[in-house]
Design a protein around this motif. Sequence first.
Motif, PDB file in Angstrom:
ATOM      1  N   PHE A  97       0.839  -1.189   0.000  1.00 21.78           N
ATOM      2  CA  PHE A  97       0.000   0.000   0.000  1.00 21.78           C
ATOM      3  C   PHE A  97       0.881   1.248   0.000  1.00 21.78           C
ATOM      4  O   PHE A  97       2.033   1.220   0.443  1.00 21.78           O
ATOM      5  N   ASP A  98       0.341   2.331  -0.478  1.00 19.53           N
ATOM      6  CA  ASP A  98       1.093   3.586  -0.515  1.00 19.53           C
ATOM      7  C   ASP A  98       1.602   3.944   0.879  1.00 19.53           C
ATOM      8  O   ASP A  98       0.845   3.892   1.855  1.00 19.53           O
ATOM      9  N   GLY A  99       2.862   4.304   0.953  1.00 17.60           N
ATOM     10  CA  GLY A  99       3.440   4.755   2.210  1.00 17.60           C
ATOM     11  C   GLY A  99       4.034   3.673   3.081  1.00 17.60           C
ATOM     12  O   GLY A  99       4.623   3.975   4.127  1.00 17.60           O
ATOM     13  N   VAL A 100       3.917   2.399   2.677  1.00 17.21           N
ATOM     14  CA  VAL A 100       4.406   1.308   3.522  1.00 17.21           C
ATOM     15  C   VAL A 100       5.910   1.410   3.754  1.00 17.21           C
ATOM     16  O   VAL A 100       6.382   1.416   4.900  1.00 17.21           O
ATOM     17  N   PRO A 168       5.896  -8.327  24.694  1.00 15.97           N
ATOM     18  CA  PRO A 168       4.462  -8.264  24.372  1.00 15.97           C
ATOM     19  C   PRO A 168       3.706  -7.208  25.177  1.00 15.97           C
ATOM     20  O   PRO A 168       2.644  -6.750  24.740  1.00 15.97           O
ATOM     21  N   ALA A 169       4.256  -6.803  26.329  1.00 16.01           N
ATOM     22  CA  ALA A 169       3.607  -5.765  27.128  1.00 16.01           C
ATOM     23  C   ALA A 169       3.813  -4.374  26.542  1.00 16.01           C
ATOM     24  O   ALA A 169       3.157  -3.412  26.968  1.00 16.01           O
ATOM     25  N   ARG A 170       4.698  -4.272  25.556  1.00 18.14           N
ATOM     26  CA  ARG A 170       4.961  -2.988  24.906  1.00 18.14           C
ATOM     27  C   ARG A 170       4.891  -3.187  23.392  1.00 18.14           C
ATOM     28  O   ARG A 170       5.886  -3.084  22.683  1.00 18.14           O
ATOM     29  N   ALA A 171       3.699  -3.539  22.942  1.00 24.21           N
ATOM     30  CA  ALA A 171       3.508  -3.852  21.518  1.00 24.21           C
ATOM     31  C   ALA A 171       2.169  -3.311  21.050  1.00 24.21           C
ATOM     32  O   ALA A 171       1.217  -3.188  21.819  1.00 24.21           O
ATOM     33  N   ILE A 172       2.114  -2.999  19.762  1.00 24.55           N
ATOM     34  CA  ILE A 172       0.897  -2.503  19.111  1.00 24.55           C
ATOM     35  C   ILE A 172       0.654  -3.346  17.857  1.00 24.55           C
ATOM     36  O   ILE A 172       1.584  -3.635  17.114  1.00 24.55           O
ATOM     37  N   MET A 173      -0.598  -3.719  17.650  1.00 27.80           N
ATOM     38  CA  MET A 173      -0.988  -4.473  16.465  1.00 27.80           C
ATOM     39  C   MET A 173      -1.590  -3.541  15.431  1.00 27.80           C
ATOM     40  O   MET A 173      -2.381  -2.651  15.764  1.00 27.80           O
ATOM     41  N   VAL A 174      -1.222  -3.736  14.173  1.00 27.38           N
ATOM     42  CA  VAL A 174      -1.829  -3.006  13.062  1.00 27.38           C
ATOM     43  C   VAL A 174      -2.441  -4.037  12.119  1.00 27.38           C
ATOM     44  O   VAL A 174      -1.730  -4.877  11.566  1.00 27.38           O
ATOM     45  N   GLY A 175      -3.750  -4.005  11.961  1.00 28.62           N
ATOM     46  CA  GLY A 175      -4.418  -4.995  11.118  1.00 28.62           C
ATOM     47  C   GLY A 175      -5.651  -4.420  10.458  1.00 28.62           C
ATOM     48  O   GLY A 175      -5.938  -3.219  10.571  1.00 28.62           O
ATOM     49  N   ILE A 192      -4.456  -0.811  15.966  1.00 31.60           N
ATOM     50  CA  ILE A 192      -4.789   0.151  14.917  1.00 31.60           C
ATOM     51  C   ILE A 192      -5.468  -0.621  13.793  1.00 31.60           C
ATOM     52  O   ILE A 192      -4.960  -1.652  13.349  1.00 31.60           O
ATOM     53  N   VAL A 193      -6.616  -0.133  13.328  1.00 24.49           N
ATOM     54  CA  VAL A 193      -7.389  -0.827  12.296  1.00 24.49           C
ATOM     55  C   VAL A 193      -7.340  -0.046  10.982  1.00 24.49           C
ATOM     56  O   VAL A 193      -7.720   1.130  10.933  1.00 24.49           O
ATOM     57  N   ALA A 194      -6.882  -0.716   9.933  1.00 24.29           N
ATOM     58  CA  ALA A 194      -6.852  -0.125   8.597  1.00 24.29           C
ATOM     59  C   ALA A 194      -8.216  -0.276   7.942  1.00 24.29           C
ATOM     60  O   ALA A 194      -8.735  -1.393   7.827  1.00 24.29           O
ATOM     61  N   THR A 195      -8.789   0.826   7.499  1.00 23.92           N
ATOM     62  CA  THR A 195     -10.113   0.775   6.867  1.00 23.92           C
ATOM     63  C   THR A 195     -10.044   0.360   5.402  1.00 23.92           C
ATOM     64  O   THR A 195     -11.078   0.136   4.779  1.00 23.92           O
ATOM     65  N   PHE A 196      -8.823   0.239   4.850  1.00 23.92           N
ATOM     66  CA  PHE A 196      -8.657  -0.049   3.420  1.00 23.92           C
ATOM     67  C   PHE A 196      -8.396  -1.527   3.155  1.00 23.92           C
ATOM     68  O   PHE A 196      -8.026  -1.898   2.045  1.00 23.92           O
ATOM     69  N   GLY A 197      -8.604  -2.388   4.175  1.00 25.91           N
ATOM     70  CA  GLY A 197      -8.289  -3.799   4.031  1.00 25.91           C
ATOM     71  C   GLY A 197      -9.452  -4.647   3.553  1.00 25.91           C
ATOM     72  O   GLY A 197     -10.302  -4.185   2.781  1.00 25.91           O
ATOM     73  N   TYR A 198      -9.520  -5.887   4.048  1.00 20.34           N
ATOM     74  CA  TYR A 198     -10.426  -6.881   3.478  1.00 20.34           C
ATOM     75  C   TYR A 198     -11.462  -7.416   4.468  1.00 20.34           C
ATOM     76  O   TYR A 198     -11.893  -8.555   4.372  1.00 20.34           O
ATOM     77  N   SER A 199     -11.845  -6.613   5.425  1.00 15.04           N
ATOM     78  CA  SER A 199     -12.794  -7.096   6.424  1.00 15.04           C
ATOM     79  C   SER A 199     -14.226  -7.071   5.918  1.00 15.04           C
ATOM     80  O   SER A 199     -14.688  -6.054   5.389  1.00 15.04           O
ATOM     81  N   PRO A 200     -14.985  -8.179   6.098  1.00 16.70           N
ATOM     82  CA  PRO A 200     -16.412  -8.155   5.762  1.00 16.70           C
ATOM     83  C   PRO A 200     -17.221  -7.397   6.812  1.00 16.70           C
ATOM     84  O   PRO A 200     -18.377  -7.058   6.582  1.00 16.70           O
ATOM     85  N   ILE A 201     -16.602  -7.149   7.963  1.00 14.86           N
ATOM     86  CA  ILE A 201     -17.235  -6.390   9.040  1.00 14.86           C
ATOM     87  C   ILE A 201     -16.792  -4.932   8.905  1.00 14.86           C
ATOM     88  O   ILE A 201     -15.608  -4.669   8.669  1.00 14.86           O
ATOM     89  N   PRO A 202     -17.698  -3.972   9.041  1.00  6.21           N
ATOM     90  CA  PRO A 202     -17.287  -2.571   8.968  1.00  6.21           C
ATOM     91  C   PRO A 202     -16.133  -2.289   9.943  1.00  6.21           C
ATOM     92  O   PRO A 202     -16.200  -2.717  11.108  1.00  6.21           O
ATOM     93  N   ASP A 213      -7.203   5.556   7.546  1.00  8.97           N
ATOM     94  CA  ASP A 213      -7.699   5.434   6.187  1.00  8.97           C
ATOM     95  C   ASP A 213      -6.580   5.275   5.171  1.00  8.97           C
ATOM     96  O   ASP A 213      -6.837   5.067   3.990  1.00  8.97           O
ATOM     97  N   SER A 214      -5.337   5.377   5.620  1.00  7.79           N
ATOM     98  CA  SER A 214      -4.175   5.240   4.757  1.00  7.79           C
ATOM     99  C   SER A 214      -3.021   4.704   5.589  1.00  7.79           C
ATOM    100  O   SER A 214      -2.904   5.017   6.783  1.00  7.79           O
ATOM    101  N   PHE A 215      -2.163   3.901   4.969  1.00 10.07           N
ATOM    102  CA  PHE A 215      -1.017   3.390   5.721  1.00 10.07           C
ATOM    103  C   PHE A 215      -0.118   4.535   6.179  1.00 10.07           C
ATOM    104  O   PHE A 215       0.576   4.415   7.191  1.00 10.07           O
ATOM    105  N   GLU A 216      -0.147   5.631   5.456  1.00  8.17           N
ATOM    106  CA  GLU A 216       0.661   6.782   5.832  1.00  8.17           C
ATOM    107  C   GLU A 216       0.233   7.383   7.170  1.00  8.17           C
ATOM    108  O   GLU A 216       0.956   8.194   7.751  1.00  8.17           O
TER     109      GLU A 216
END
Length: 238
Positions: A97-100, A168-175, A192-202, A213-216
Amino acid sequence: MTERDLEGWTIAFDLDGTLVETHLDLVGTLNRMLVRHGLPEAPMESASSLIGGGARALLQHGFERAGAPWNEAQAPDLFDAFIADYIDHIADHSRPFDGVVETLERLAARGAILCVATNKRTDLSLMLLDRLDLTRHFAVVAGPDRVSARKPSGAHLRDAVTLAGGDPARAIMVGDAAPDTGAARDADMLCIVATFGYSPIPPEDLGGDVLIDSFEDVEEAIDGLLSDLYVLRALSKV
């Protein structure tokens, strides 16, 4: 000189739909499988929401959407054929994705440990990341075969972060999907939730801590989450 203010923090990333736009190749493989069995192709965009569940789920839902009954006895052969075809086309159209790249480089310069925690098999993940020259950014790439449980189990994230040399006590997930947010909650990690991915759930219904809304926007989201965390910790000591 860049301040290494993320020293001691690990950022774990999902792969498909978060780091790399992969749906054209995955759904392309699905459609070649459907055509071989005399079935109509799946619409590219509508089928992209099936990717988060893995190749087996993509196959099953693809066949069912095409009106074909799913035969569990044939599933292993179909899966093997799917993987063989996907390997041949793994990076035909898949791109970061742009900015990765720029974002990963900035996070690393600030001292963060970076890793990948994906439900895609490790060998396939590395094959894709190698083809896109992204592997070099990560301390570890952990598919479900390299950890003790797959997402949405928090063990996937804890194991991946530990393998990367992080805490693991000092970690962040991006998905981008429910397995990511579920694993983060189970591991007691910020997400952190990317809105541009492939989730069938909003995306807003996934239960993450912040939407992008952007990887940037990843870096700004991390800074905001950590700022809030440090404020809460300071207030708790008052």
